[in-house]
Write a protein that holds these residues in place. Structure first.
Motif, short mmCIF file in Angstrom:
data_model
loop_
_atom_site.label_atom_id
_atom_site.label_comp_id
_atom_site.label_asym_id
_atom_site.label_seq_id
_atom_site.Cartn_x
_atom_site.Cartn_y
_atom_site.Cartn_z
N GLY A 15 -26.21 68.09 -38.02
CA GLY A 15 -24.90 67.91 -37.40
C GLY A 15 -24.81 66.60 -36.63
N SER A 16 -23.63 66.40 -36.03
CA SER A 16 -23.35 65.10 -35.43
C SER A 16 -23.91 64.96 -34.03
N CYS A 17 -24.46 66.05 -33.44
CA CYS A 17 -24.88 65.95 -32.03
C CYS A 17 -26.38 66.10 -31.80
N ASP A 24 -16.53 48.88 -25.86
CA ASP A 24 -15.34 48.22 -26.39
C ASP A 24 -14.07 48.83 -25.78
N VAL A 25 -14.07 50.17 -25.72
CA VAL A 25 -12.91 50.86 -25.13
C VAL A 25 -12.78 50.50 -23.65
N ALA A 26 -13.93 50.47 -22.95
CA ALA A 26 -13.90 50.14 -21.51
C ALA A 26 -13.26 48.76 -21.32
N CYS A 60 -2.70 60.46 -28.12
CA CYS A 60 -4.01 60.27 -28.75
C CYS A 60 -4.03 58.92 -29.43
N VAL A 61 -5.01 58.09 -29.03
CA VAL A 61 -5.10 56.71 -29.54
C VAL A 61 -6.32 56.59 -30.44
N ASP A 62 -6.18 55.87 -31.53
CA ASP A 62 -7.34 55.54 -32.35
C ASP A 62 -7.11 54.16 -32.96
N LYS A 103 -18.36 73.59 -29.86
CA LYS A 103 -19.16 73.71 -31.08
C LYS A 103 -18.21 73.51 -32.25
N GLU A 104 -18.57 72.62 -33.16
CA GLU A 104 -17.73 72.47 -34.34
C GLU A 104 -17.67 73.81 -35.07
N GLY A 105 -16.52 74.12 -35.63
CA GLY A 105 -16.34 75.42 -36.29
C GLY A 105 -15.71 76.43 -35.34
N GLU A 107 -5.23 54.17 -40.50
CA GLU A 107 -4.99 55.18 -41.54
C GLU A 107 -5.01 56.60 -40.94
N LYS A 108 -6.00 56.81 -40.04
CA LYS A 108 -6.12 58.13 -39.40
C LYS A 108 -4.85 58.47 -38.62
N ILE A 109 -4.34 57.49 -37.87
CA ILE A 109 -3.13 57.73 -37.06
C ILE A 109 -1.92 57.97 -37.96
N LYS A 126 -15.74 61.29 -21.81
CA LYS A 126 -16.07 62.54 -22.48
C LYS A 126 -17.13 62.34 -23.55
N SER A 127 -17.25 61.10 -24.03
CA SER A 127 -18.30 60.82 -25.01
C SER A 127 -19.65 61.15 -24.39
N THR A 128 -20.59 61.58 -25.21
CA THR A 128 -21.94 61.87 -24.71
C THR A 128 -22.68 60.54 -24.55
N VAL A 129 -23.11 60.24 -23.34
CA VAL A 129 -23.70 58.91 -23.09
C VAL A 129 -24.98 59.01 -22.25
N THR A 155 -9.74 59.55 -31.62
CA THR A 155 -9.12 60.81 -32.09
C THR A 155 -9.98 61.41 -33.20
N GLY A 156 -11.26 61.61 -32.87
CA GLY A 156 -12.17 62.28 -33.80
C GLY A 156 -12.22 63.76 -33.46
N TYR A 157 -13.36 64.39 -33.69
CA TYR A 157 -13.50 65.83 -33.41
C TYR A 157 -13.15 66.13 -31.96
N VAL A 158 -13.80 65.41 -31.05
CA VAL A 158 -13.64 65.74 -29.63
C VAL A 158 -12.27 65.29 -29.14
N GLY A 159 -11.87 64.07 -29.49
CA GLY A 159 -10.59 63.55 -29.01
C GLY A 159 -9.42 64.38 -29.52
N LEU A 160 -9.46 64.73 -30.79
CA LEU A 160 -8.32 65.48 -31.36
C LEU A 160 -8.25 66.89 -30.78
N PRO A 183 -29.32 65.98 -33.50
CA PRO A 183 -30.33 64.96 -33.86
C PRO A 183 -30.18 63.68 -33.04
N LYS A 184 -28.93 63.21 -32.90
CA LYS A 184 -28.77 61.93 -32.19
C LYS A 184 -28.97 62.08 -30.68
N ASP A 185 -28.57 63.22 -30.13
CA ASP A 185 -28.70 63.38 -28.68
C ASP A 185 -30.16 63.56 -28.26
N ILE A 186 -30.94 64.26 -29.08
CA ILE A 186 -32.37 64.41 -28.75
C ILE A 186 -33.05 63.04 -28.83
N1 LIG Z 1 -18.46 66.46 -32.60
C1 LIG Z 1 -18.92 67.31 -31.69
O1 LIG Z 1 -19.15 68.48 -31.98
C2 LIG Z 1 -19.16 66.86 -30.29
C3 LIG Z 1 -19.34 67.83 -29.28
C4 LIG Z 1 -19.56 67.41 -27.98
C5 LIG Z 1 -19.63 66.06 -27.68
N2 LIG Z 1 -19.48 65.14 -28.68
C6 LIG Z 1 -19.54 63.72 -28.32
O2 LIG Z 1 -18.19 63.23 -28.27
C7 LIG Z 1 -18.15 61.87 -28.72
C8 LIG Z 1 -17.16 61.75 -29.87
O3 LIG Z 1 -17.68 62.49 -30.95
P1 LIG Z 1 -16.80 62.83 -32.23
O4 LIG Z 1 -17.61 63.75 -33.07
O5 LIG Z 1 -15.45 63.24 -31.79
O6 LIG Z 1 -16.72 61.37 -32.92
P2 LIG Z 1 -15.86 60.94 -34.18
O7 LIG Z 1 -16.68 59.93 -34.88
O8 LIG Z 1 -15.38 62.15 -34.92
O9 LIG Z 1 -14.58 60.24 -33.54
C9 LIG Z 1 -14.60 59.03 -32.84
C10 LIG Z 1 -13.24 58.38 -33.02
O10 LIG Z 1 -13.18 57.22 -32.17
C11 LIG Z 1 -12.44 56.22 -32.86
N3 LIG Z 1 -12.73 54.91 -32.24
C12 LIG Z 1 -13.87 54.18 -32.30
N4 LIG Z 1 -13.74 53.04 -31.60
C13 LIG Z 1 -12.48 53.04 -31.07
C14 LIG Z 1 -11.75 52.14 -30.26
N5 LIG Z 1 -12.30 51.01 -29.82
N6 LIG Z 1 -10.49 52.48 -29.92
C15 LIG Z 1 -9.94 53.62 -30.35
N7 LIG Z 1 -10.58 54.51 -31.13
C16 LIG Z 1 -11.84 54.24 -31.49
C17 LIG Z 1 -12.90 56.36 -34.29
O11 LIG Z 1 -12.01 55.76 -35.21
C18 LIG Z 1 -12.97 57.88 -34.43
O12 LIG Z 1 -11.74 58.41 -34.90
C19 LIG Z 1 -19.58 61.50 -29.07
O13 LIG Z 1 -20.17 60.88 -27.98
C20 LIG Z 1 -20.23 62.84 -29.33
O14 LIG Z 1 -21.62 62.82 -29.11
C21 LIG Z 1 -19.22 65.51 -29.96
#
Ligand SMILES: NC(=O)c1ccc[n+]([C@@H]2O[C@H](COP(=O)([O-])OP(=O)(O)OC[C@H]3O[C@@H](n4cnc5c(N)ncnc54)[C@H](O)[C@@H]3O)[C@@H](O)[C@H]2O)c1
Length: 439
Positions: free
Chosen positions: A264-266, A101-103, A28-30, A157-159, A34-36, A119-122, A8-13, A268-271
């Motif tokens: 940003g979070s995408c 780990d989630v798998a 939404c699971v995390d 896009k964040e924002g 504390e976040k939940i 949905k995670s970028t992999v 439940t980070g940026y993308v999940g939330l 640098p790491k994705d390239i």
């Molecule tokens: N942030 C962006 O703008 C964006 C855009 C497109 C794609 N992505 C991709 O989406 C993915 C997620 O990015 P994000 O920015 O949302 O990440 P994030 O770090 O904001 O959120 C990830 C969440 O996953 C939780 N988590 C980790 N392990 C867990 C587990 N085993 N069980 C349950 N929850 C768990 C963390 O506590 C965290 O809340 C990444 O692969 C990223 O590259 C991100």
């Protein structure tokens, strides 16, 4: 539909909230307790326009739930999204431990037929590995459960995340049986109502499409930064060049801004991850390496301008920083340029007075306590007695300058504009020195 979202980070939330807004029941699971707890008390750890209101509204309608209980969420849903982070390892490759780990947890807890959406970028081939991890865990339980897996990258896009999710340019669906694809079509039709937006392809091509999209955007930025550096040497102006180049319909204006490099979070790491994938497959990615190298070099441009103006020993100087987040309308500071620049300034002896409308808390978390930085609640307090103003994020409130306020507070009329948002003629007419990138 009934949906669980793991992570439940940026993308999940954003994904969970937007899907609940369309009438789905979303869990939404995390594993961050504390976040939940915070989310259940209406405290949202990230800033994203409109998100807080939508979360509250859908919680009240009982469409959106936050939980640490993965098993219960899986039992209650038919589709499960994986949206955990894939940060960068030290060698540049993607850290897939969270995804794997989630798998494994899904395999241990799944109790009925289900669609798993990655949905995670992999890296290319990861969705297949996720599938075998889940299958192995199910086999260990000596039970038989059918599940299908698809890769569905996120392009928000964040924002502007909510808006991007609700009005996407395209939705990529990689892999899956016909039945799975039809279910995903139904799910997304509530958002796009337009079949043209859905693009179906094989799973590996979908994984590559996400990386290639980010790499293309990063390439445009590095390209313009390189042209900006040549502009500076030759007397051309990158802002004019952008308008001239972008007016070509084949090129367009987006992602053609010169500045301090992409962060940003995408990107640098994705390239870096794509470079790593290429190398693992015995391919030397010449262009991608250069995109990254240009970006690394670009981070030195602004600090060198500051050294040229004030000297390398900055121990007598205090700088006001406007903007800490990696871009406007977000509080995300992951790989933000502000971190590098502020570290460089402090290492050279400077004191920092920082202001950001939303990102002070997240910046403090990343940067840690430092006696050489003080944080301020508004932009005018931050400039008091500073020797120069440095603009790092293009928040709207920074666009229009109050020269009277600036002159009254700053010790010198000097502005370093890391985003090229100011008009040189106007700034100089008001007796300020202006330093920009490539113009
Ligand atoms: N942030 C962006 O703008 C964006 C855009 C497109 C794609 N992505 C991709 O989406 C993915 C997620 O990015 P994000 O920015 O949302 O990440 P994030 O770090 O904001 O959120 C990830 C969440 O996953 C939780 N988590 C980790 N392990 C867990 C587990 N085993 N069980 C349950 N929850 C768990 C963390 O506590 C965290 O809340 C990444 O692969 C990223 O590259 C991100």
């Amino acid at each position: 539909m009934k949906i669980s979202i793991i992570g439940t980070g940026y993308v999940g939330l954003v994904t969970g909230t937007c899907l609940s807004e369309m009438g789905n029941k979303v869990y939404c699971v995390d594993n961050d307790i504390e976040k939940i707890n915070d989310l259940n008390n209406n405290i949202i750890s990230i800033y994203e326009p409109n998100l807080k209101e939508m979360v509250e509204d859908n919680q009240n309608k009982e469409n959106l739930f936050f939980t640490n209980d993965l098993k219960n969420a899986l039992d209650s849903s038919d589709i499960c999204f994986i949206a955990v982070g894939t940060p960068m390892n030290d060698d540049g490759s993607a850290n897939l431990s969270y995804v794997y780990d989630v798998a494994s947890n899904i395999g241990k807890n799944i109790s009925k037929e289900m669609i798993i959406v990655v949905k995670s970028t992999v890296p290319i081939g990861t969705s297949d590995k996720i599938k075998s991890i889940i299958s192995n865990e199910i086999n260990k339980r000596n039970i038989e459960i059918n599940f299908d897996i698809i890769f569905n990258p996120e392009f928000l896009k964040e924002g502007n995340a909510v808006n991007d999710f609700m009005r996407p340019d395209r939705i990529i669906i990689g892999g899956g049986s016909n039945k799975t694809q039809e279910t995903l079509r139904e799910l997304y039709n509530t958002i796009v109502m337009n079949h043209d937006r859905l693009i179906f392809m094989d799973v590996k091509s979908a994984e590559m499409t996400k990386y290639a999209s980010n790499a293309m955007l990063a390439t445009r930025i590095s390209f313009m930064n390189e042209i900006a550096n040549i502009c500076e040497k030759t007397g051309a102006n990158i802002k004019n060049v952008r308008i001239g180049v972008g007016s070509d319909k084949r090129i367009g204006y987006d992602y053609l801004y010169a500045g301090c490099g992409y962060g940003g979070s995408c990107f640098p790491k994705d390239i870096r991850s794509l470079i790593s994938v290429a190398k693992e497959n015995d391919y030397s990615p010449i262009l991608l390496n250069s995109v990254e190298e240009v970006n690394e070099n670009q981070k030195n441009i602004l600090i060198n301008k500051i050294f040229n103006r004030f000297g390398k020993d900055l121990s007598k100087y205090t700088f006001a920083i406007w903007g800490l987040s990696f871009k406007a309308e977000t509080d995300d500071v992951r790989d933000a340029f502000s971190i590098d620049l502020i570290k460089n300034l402090i290492d050279s002896g400077a004191k920092i007075k920082a202001y950001d409308p939303k990102a002070i808390r997240s910046f403090k978390n990343v940067f840690g306590e430092n006696n050489n930085i003080s944080y301020f609640k508004n932009k005018n307090e931050a400039i008091k007695d500073a020797d120069a103003l440095i603009l790092l994020t293009e928040w709207k409130e920074f666009r229009l300058l109050d020269f009277e306020e600036l002159s009254k507070n700053l010790s010198n009329n000097i502005i370093f504009d890391g985003r090229n948002i100011y008009n040189r003629k106007f700034i100089e007419e008001n007796n300020f020195e202006l330093y920009q990138i490539g113009c």
